[in-house]
Write a protein that holds these residues in place. Structure first.
Motif, PDB file in Angstrom:
ATOM      1  N   HIS A   1     -81.466 139.714 -16.735  1.00 20.51           N
ATOM      2  CA  HIS A   1     -80.451 139.428 -17.767  1.00 20.51           C
ATOM      3  C   HIS A   1     -79.092 140.040 -17.405  1.00 20.51           C
ATOM      4  O   HIS A   1     -78.445 140.667 -18.233  1.00 20.51           O
ATOM      5  N   ASN A   2     -78.676 139.839 -16.167  1.00 20.62           N
ATOM      6  CA  ASN A   2     -77.358 140.338 -15.777  1.00 20.62           C
ATOM      7  C   ASN A   2     -76.238 139.466 -16.330  1.00 20.62           C
ATOM      8  O   ASN A   2     -76.468 138.354 -16.799  1.00 20.62           O
ATOM      9  N   ASN A   3     -75.037 139.982 -16.266  1.00 22.61           N
ATOM     10  CA  ASN A   3     -73.854 139.177 -16.559  1.00 22.61           C
ATOM     11  C   ASN A   3     -72.706 139.646 -15.660  1.00 22.61           C
ATOM     12  O   ASN A   3     -72.907 140.465 -14.756  1.00 22.61           O
ATOM     13  N   GLU A   4     -71.523 139.143 -15.922  1.00 20.03           N
ATOM     14  CA  GLU A   4     -70.379 139.445 -15.067  1.00 20.03           C
ATOM     15  C   GLU A   4     -70.087 140.940 -15.008  1.00 20.03           C
ATOM     16  O   GLU A   4     -69.545 141.436 -14.017  1.00 20.03           O
ATOM     17  N   GLU A   5     -70.435 141.650 -16.075  1.00 19.22           N
ATOM     18  CA  GLU A   5     -70.101 143.069 -16.172  1.00 19.22           C
ATOM     19  C   GLU A   5     -71.095 143.958 -15.426  1.00 19.22           C
ATOM     20  O   GLU A   5     -70.804 145.121 -15.164  1.00 19.22           O
ATOM     21  N   THR A   6     -72.288 143.430 -15.143  1.00 17.84           N
ATOM     22  CA  THR A   6     -73.321 144.291 -14.556  1.00 17.84           C
ATOM     23  C   THR A   6     -73.642 143.955 -13.103  1.00 17.84           C
ATOM     24  O   THR A   6     -74.150 144.804 -12.367  1.00 17.84           O
ATOM     25  N   VAL A   7     -73.343 142.729 -12.683  1.00 17.16           N
ATOM     26  CA  VAL A   7     -73.895 142.230 -11.420  1.00 17.16           C
ATOM     27  C   VAL A   7     -73.469 143.060 -10.202  1.00 17.16           C
ATOM     28  O   VAL A   7     -74.285 143.345  -9.311  1.00 17.16           O
ATOM     29  N   LYS A   8     -72.225 143.470 -10.174  1.00 19.75           N
ATOM     30  CA  LYS A   8     -71.723 144.124  -8.967  1.00 19.75           C
ATOM     31  C   LYS A   8     -72.508 145.402  -8.661  1.00 19.75           C
ATOM     32  O   LYS A   8     -72.988 145.602  -7.544  1.00 19.75           O
ATOM     33  N   GLU A   9     -72.640 146.232  -9.675  1.00 22.91           N
ATOM     34  CA  GLU A   9     -73.329 147.506  -9.453  1.00 22.91           C
ATOM     35  C   GLU A   9     -74.795 147.296  -9.078  1.00 22.91           C
ATOM     36  O   GLU A   9     -75.342 148.005  -8.222  1.00 22.91           O
ATOM     37  N   VAL A  10     -75.443 146.326  -9.724  1.00 25.13           N
ATOM     38  CA  VAL A  10     -76.856 146.054  -9.433  1.00 25.13           C
ATOM     39  C   VAL A  10     -77.030 145.684  -7.957  1.00 25.13           C
ATOM     40  O   VAL A  10     -77.911 146.208  -7.259  1.00 25.13           O
ATOM     41  N   LEU A  11     -76.174 144.815  -7.473  1.00 25.63           N
ATOM     42  CA  LEU A  11     -76.274 144.399  -6.064  1.00 25.63           C
ATOM     43  C   LEU A  11     -75.872 145.529  -5.120  1.00 25.63           C
ATOM     44  O   LEU A  11     -76.535 145.777  -4.119  1.00 25.63           O
ATOM     45  N   ASP A  12     -74.804 146.229  -5.484  1.00 21.70           N
ATOM     46  CA  ASP A  12     -74.336 147.323  -4.621  1.00 21.70           C
ATOM     47  C   ASP A  12     -75.407 148.393  -4.430  1.00 21.70           C
ATOM     48  O   ASP A  12     -75.487 149.023  -3.381  1.00 21.70           O
ATOM     49  N   ARG A  13     -76.214 148.594  -5.482  1.00 19.17           N
ATOM     50  CA  ARG A  13     -77.230 149.645  -5.381  1.00 19.17           C
ATOM     51  C   ARG A  13     -78.526 149.148  -4.762  1.00 19.17           C
ATOM     52  O   ARG A  13     -79.508 149.882  -4.716  1.00 19.17           O
ATOM     53  N   GLY A  14     -78.562 147.878  -4.342  1.00 22.35           N
ATOM     54  CA  GLY A  14     -79.715 147.374  -3.599  1.00 22.35           C
ATOM     55  C   GLY A  14     -80.824 146.752  -4.433  1.00 22.35           C
ATOM     56  O   GLY A  14     -81.897 146.435  -3.904  1.00 22.35           O
ATOM     57  N   PHE A  15     -80.592 146.581  -5.740  1.00 22.59           N
ATOM     58  CA  PHE A  15     -81.608 145.950  -6.589  1.00 22.59           C
ATOM     59  C   PHE A  15     -81.479 144.422  -6.521  1.00 22.59           C
ATOM     60  O   PHE A  15     -80.450 143.894  -6.071  1.00 22.59           O
ATOM     61  N   TRP A  16     -82.506 143.736  -6.990  1.00 20.00           N
ATOM     62  CA  TRP A  16     -82.422 142.291  -7.202  1.00 20.00           C
ATOM     63  C   TRP A  16     -81.711 142.044  -8.530  1.00 20.00           C
ATOM     64  O   TRP A  16     -81.990 142.729  -9.510  1.00 20.00           O
ATOM     65  N   ALA A  17     -80.833 141.054  -8.551  1.00 20.65           N
ATOM     66  CA  ALA A  17     -80.128 140.726  -9.797  1.00 20.65           C
ATOM     67  C   ALA A  17     -80.581 139.365 -10.310  1.00 20.65           C
ATOM     68  O   ALA A  17     -80.315 138.337  -9.676  1.00 20.65           O
TER      69      ALA A  17
ATOM     70  N   TYR B   1     -79.378 130.982 -20.683  1.00 21.98           N
ATOM     71  CA  TYR B   1     -79.920 130.840 -22.039  1.00 21.98           C
ATOM     72  C   TYR B   1     -78.747 130.537 -22.955  1.00 21.98           C
ATOM     73  O   TYR B   1     -77.757 131.272 -22.958  1.00 21.98           O
ATOM     74  N   PRO B   2     -78.818 129.429 -23.698  1.00 23.52           N
ATOM     75  CA  PRO B   2     -77.634 129.010 -24.454  1.00 23.52           C
ATOM     76  C   PRO B   2     -77.175 130.052 -25.481  1.00 23.52           C
ATOM     77  O   PRO B   2     -78.007 130.738 -26.075  1.00 23.52           O
ATOM     78  N   PHE B   3     -75.921 130.119 -25.687  1.00 25.27           N
ATOM     79  CA  PHE B   3     -75.269 130.913 -26.738  1.00 25.27           C
ATOM     80  C   PHE B   3     -75.267 132.427 -26.511  1.00 25.27           C
ATOM     81  O   PHE B   3     -74.254 133.081 -26.675  1.00 25.27           O
ATOM     82  N   THR B   4     -76.448 133.004 -26.179  1.00 26.86           N
ATOM     83  CA  THR B   4     -76.487 134.468 -26.191  1.00 26.86           C
ATOM     84  C   THR B   4     -76.424 135.105 -24.808  1.00 26.86           C
ATOM     85  O   THR B   4     -76.043 136.258 -24.693  1.00 26.86           O
ATOM     86  N   LYS B   5     -76.868 134.402 -23.763  1.00 28.62           N
ATOM     87  CA  LYS B   5     -76.845 135.044 -22.448  1.00 28.62           C
ATOM     88  C   LYS B   5     -75.882 134.290 -21.539  1.00 28.62           C
ATOM     89  O   LYS B   5     -74.768 134.015 -21.929  1.00 28.62           O
ATOM     90  N   MET B   6     -76.308 133.993 -20.283  1.00 26.34           N
ATOM     91  CA  MET B   6     -75.407 133.323 -19.354  1.00 26.34           C
ATOM     92  C   MET B   6     -75.396 131.815 -19.563  1.00 26.34           C
ATOM     93  O   MET B   6     -76.431 131.206 -19.781  1.00 26.34           O
ATOM     94  N   GLY B   7     -74.237 131.211 -19.400  1.00 21.68           N
ATOM     95  CA  GLY B   7     -74.142 129.764 -19.267  1.00 21.68           C
ATOM     96  C   GLY B   7     -74.177 129.447 -17.774  1.00 21.68           C
ATOM     97  O   GLY B   7     -73.818 130.289 -16.948  1.00 21.68           O
ATOM     98  N   ASN B   8     -74.612 128.226 -17.402  1.00 24.72           N
ATOM     99  CA  ASN B   8     -74.766 128.002 -15.962  1.00 24.72           C
ATOM    100  C   ASN B   8     -73.443 127.742 -15.245  1.00 24.72           C
ATOM    101  O   ASN B   8     -73.360 127.899 -14.036  1.00 24.72           O
ATOM    102  N   GLU B   9     -72.393 127.397 -15.975  1.00 24.71           N
ATOM    103  CA  GLU B   9     -71.097 127.281 -15.299  1.00 24.71           C
ATOM    104  C   GLU B   9     -70.625 128.667 -14.836  1.00 24.71           C
ATOM    105  O   GLU B   9     -70.085 128.829 -13.744  1.00 24.71           O
ATOM    106  N   ARG B  10     -70.847 129.649 -15.691  1.00 26.90           N
ATOM    107  CA  ARG B  10     -70.515 131.027 -15.296  1.00 26.90           C
ATOM    108  C   ARG B  10     -71.371 131.440 -14.098  1.00 26.90           C
ATOM    109  O   ARG B  10     -70.931 132.177 -13.212  1.00 26.90           O
ATOM    110  N   MET B  11     -72.639 130.953 -14.094  1.00 26.11           N
ATOM    111  CA  MET B  11     -73.561 131.302 -13.009  1.00 26.11           C
ATOM    112  C   MET B  11     -73.056 130.776 -11.667  1.00 26.11           C
ATOM    113  O   MET B  11     -73.135 131.470 -10.647  1.00 26.11           O
TER     114      MET B  11
END
Lengths: 280, 326
Positions: free
Chosen positions: B195-211, B216-226
Motif C-alpha cells: 500500500h505504498n504511495n508517492e510519499e512512501t515509495v522512495k524510502e522503501v526502495l532506497d532501503r532495499g525493500f519491495w514496494a 484501489y478506487p477512491f482511497t488508495k492508488m489510482g492506476n494513472e498515478r501508478m
C-alpha cells in the motif's frame, strides 16, 4: 447526568405506546436485570418502533441546556436503548461490564450504534475506554458516527493515541468534523504533525484537503509546518488557502503571519475578522 | 481495506469512463499478489481468468468486523488453504496465501495471544508463501508487539513478510514498519511493504525493500498515478495488486493497470515485471511457488471434501447474456 436521564426518559415516554412503556417499566423494576438485559435490549425495537423521536419545545430547551440537543435526530429505538442502558441498576462494576460487553460482542449495526451512543451515560467510564478505541476501528459508517459525532465520551476518556486515531479516522471517513465534541480542547502537536502529513499525501494524489484540518494545526505551526503550508498556499484551491490563512492567524508563528500578508486576497479575507471555522 | 468515501464527489472529478480494452494485454499473464477472494464472487474469478490472471496471493486479514473467538481464526485460516484454494482452481487460477494476525485484531490482546499459538500450525502448510498481512493500523503498542512477534516467526520459518502499512499516518507508519523489520534482522529483500504511495515509495526502495502498490478506487492508488511512479522509479522491486475485498474495489486492477501502462508507452518488460514477475520473485523465496503449476487446466469435475462449485448439472460457463438461468 441524573437530570439528563430524566429528560430522556420523559422524551421516550412521549414517543412510545403505553404497552411499550409498561414493558420497559417491568424491566426497570426487575430484580434480575443482568439476566433480562440481553433479551430486552435486542427485542426493544419490536416494542418501541423505529420512528424518529418527536421532542417538544420544553424538552428541547432542557436538552440544549445540557448539550444533548442533538438527540432529536435519533430514532426512538436508539434513544430507548440508550435510556435502558443509562438506567441500569447494576452496582457491581464487573457485572455491569459483563452484561454490556455481551451486548457489544453480538451487536448488529443498530445495536452497536445505540451501545456507543450510551457510553457517556454508563457508570465507571474508565472500563469502556478499550471498547471505545475498538469501535473507532470499525468500518461501518453509522457506528463511527455514533462514536465520533456529538458524543462527549471520547474527549473525556480516551488517551491521546486513541483520541488522535478518532480524529484522523473522522477525516478519512469524511465525518462531520464540526460535530466532534472536544475537538479544539484536545488538539495536540502529534495530531497536528500527522494531519500535515496526511494533507501532503492528499496533495500528492491530487486530492483536496478538508479545511477543518487546519483548525487542528493552527496552535502548533512552527518552522517545519510552515514549509508545508507554503506548498498548500501555492497550489491549492481558495477554500483551502483561506483555511490555512485562518490557521496562521490563530498561531503564534510570526514568519507565517508575515508570509500570509504577501497574499492580498488572503490578507483581505482575514482583515474584517469575519472568517471563522464555521465559514467552512 | 475500504473506508467509506464520498463516491459521488470522486466520480464527478473522474470524467467519462474509458472502456477497458482487454485486447491491449491479450496473451499476457498476471499475478495479483494481494486479493481477498473469500469476499469475491465466482464471476470475479471468471473475469480474472479471462483477463489473464494465472495466480494470486490471498493475505489473511480481518472480516470487516472483529472476530470474538479463536475458532473463527482457525476456520478462516483453514478456508484459505482449503475451500478457497479449491474454488480458485476451478477457474484455472493458482491460489496462494499468506498467514498472519492482522493489525486491527492484534488490539484484542487476549485473543491475539491464542492466535499466536495456532499460527505455527498454518505457516508451514503447502502454498503458504509468507507471513501476512501484518503491520500497523492505529500504531498502538499491541500492534507493535504482535508485529514484532510475527517478524520473529517469519525469520524462524524463512518466509517472506507482507507488510500492511496504515491508511492513517502512513508515512511515519511505513518508516516505523521498516525500522522494526531491520531491527529484527530481516533481510529487506524478504519484506514486501504494501500500500505504498508517492510519499512512501522512495524510502522503501532506497532501503532495499519491495514496494507493492494497491490499485484501489477512491482511497488508495489510482492506476494513472501508478504509471507515473513506474516512469519515475523504474520497475525494479515494484509490484501492483488489487487488494480487492468487500469494499468497492476491482479484481481486474492488475490487468487494467498493465493495459494502461501499455497505452502510455511503458515497455513490455517493465509491465511484466510490475504485474507478474516481481511478485513471483519476492514470494517464491518461500520455496512454495512453482510457475509450472500456473498452467494447470481447470478441472471442473474435481471435488473438495465432496463439494464442488458445480451444482447439479450446471455448465462450467453460464451464458450471462441470457435471461434464462437453467
Amino acid at each position: 447526568m441524573k437530570a439528563v436521564k430524566e429528560i430522556i426518559w420523559s422524551v421516550v415516554k412521549n414517543n412510545i405506546s403505553l404497552e411499550a412503556e409498561n414493558w420497559l417499566e417491568d424491566f426497570i423494576q426487575s430484580s434480575d436485570q443482568s439476566a433480562q438485559l440481553a433479551k430486552v435490549f435486542v427485542m426493544l425495537p419490536r416494542k418501541t418502533g423505529k420512528l424518529q423521536v418527536a421532542v417538544n419545545n420544553d424538552q428541547q430547551k432542557a436538552l440544549d441546556t445540557v448539550d444533548f440537543g442533538y438527540i432529536r435526530n435519533w430514532t426512538i429505538d436508539r434513544l430507548s436503548r440508550v435510556c435502558l442502558l443509562a438506567g441500569l441498576d447494576l452496582d457491581d462494576k464487573e457485572v455491569l461490564f459483563a452484561s454490556i460487553n455481551r451486548l457489544f460482542l453480538s451487536a448488529e449495526v443498530n445495536e452497536a450504534v445505540a451501545l456507543y451512543s450510551a457510553l457517556p451515560f454508563l457508570a465507571h467510564p474508565e472500563i469502556w475506554v478499550k471498547r471505545c478505541a475498538e469501535g473507532i476501528r470499525s468500518n461501518i459508517g453509522s457506528v463511527l458516527e455514533a462514536i465520533m459525532e456529538n458524543n462527549p465520551y471520547p474527549a473525556a476518556n480516551l488517551d491521546e493515541a486513541a483520541w488522535n486515531q478518532l480524529v484522523l479516522k473522522a477525516f478519512f471517513t469524511e465525518k462531520n468534523i464540526k460535530n466532534i465534541v472536544g475537538l479544539d480542547e484536545r488538539a495536540n502537536l502529534q495530531l497536528a504533525l500527522t494531519l500535515v502529513d496526511y494533507a501532503k499525501e492528499r496533495w500528492a494524489a491530487g486530492r483536496e484537503v478538508n479545511p477543518q484540518l487546519w483548525r487542528l494545526v493552527a496552535k502548533f505551526i512552527n518552522a517545519g509546518i510552515f514549509e508545508d503550508l507554503k506548498t498548500g498556499l501555492q497550489h491549492y484551491d481558495q477554500t483551502e488557502q483561506r483555511a490555512i490563512a485562518l490557521a496562521v492567524k490563530e498561531s503564534d508563528y510570526q514568519p507565517a503571519k508575515d508570509y500570509i500578508n504577501t497574499f492580498p486576497e488572503l490578507k483581505l479575507a482575514l482583515a474584517d475578522g469575519s472568517l471563522n471555522w464555521n465559514s467552512f | 481495506m475500504c473506508c467509506s468515501s464520498s463516491i459521488a464527489r470522486d466520480k464527478a472529478t473522474m470524467g467519462e469512463p474509458e472502456a477497458f480494452d482487454i485486447s491491449a494485454v491479450k496473451g499476457m499473464k498476471f499475478f495479483d499478489p494481494h486479493v481477498h477472494m473469500t469476499s469475491r464472487t465466482t464471476d470475479d474469478y471468471q473475469a480474472m481468468a479471462d483477463a489473464g490472471v494465472v495466480a494470486l496471493i490471498e493475505p489473511a486479514f480481518w472480516l470487516g468486523q472483529p472476530r470474538t473467538g479463536l475458532d473463527s481464526f482457525r476456520d478462516y485460516y483453514s478456508s484459505l488453504i482449503g475451500w478457497e484454494r479449491f474454488r480458485s482452481s476451478q477457474f484455472g487460477i493458482k491460489h496462494y496465501c499468506t498467514i498472519g494476525l492482522n493489525s486491527r485484531e492484534a488490539n484484542n490482546e487476549n485473543l491475539a495471544e491464542q492466535v499466536m499459538e495456532i499460527l505455527p500450525l498454518f505457516i508451514y502448510k503447502e502454498g503458504v508463501v509468507g507471513i501476512g498481512e501484518i503491520g500497523f493500523d492505529d500504531q498502538t503498542a499491541a500492534e507493535e508487539k504482535y508485529y514484532r512477534l510475527q517478524l520473529e516467526l517469519a525469520k524462524e520459518a524463512g518466509l517472506p513478510v507482507q507488510v500492511h502499512t496504515p491508511h492513517r499516518d502512513k508515512k511515519k507508519g511505513t518508516q516505523r514498519s521498516m525500522d522494526i523489520a531491520l531491527e529484527h534482522g530481516l533481510d529487506p529483500y524478504q519484506v514486501i511493504i504494501d500500500h505504498n504511495n508517492e510519499e512512501t515509495v522512495k524510502e522503501v526502495l532506497d532501503r532495499g525493500f519491495w514496494a507493492a502498490f494497491t490499485i484501489y478506487p477512491f482511497t488508495k492508488m489510482g492506476n494513472e498515478r501508478m504509471v507515473e511512479i513506474v516512469k519515475q522509479y523504474g520497475a525494479e522491486r515494484i509490484m501492483v495488486n488489487s487488494a480487492a475485498d468487500w469494499g468497492i474495489s476491482d479484481p481486474l486492477a492488475v490487468p487494467k493497470t498493465a493495459a494502461l501502462m501499455k497505452m502510455r508507452g511503458l515497455s513490455d518488460q517493465d509491465i511484466e515485471l510490475v504485474t507478474y514477475r516481481n511478485a513471483i520473485t519476492a514470494f517464491a523465496q518461500s520455496g512454495q511457488i512453482d510457475e509450472a503449476d500456473f498452467n494447470a487446466q481447470a478441472d471442473l469435475t474435481a471435488k473438495f471434501e465432496g463439494n464442488t462449485i458445480l451444482r447439479g448439472g450446471q455448465q462450467p460457463r453460464p451464458d450471462k447474456s441470457s435471461i434464462i438461468i437453467s
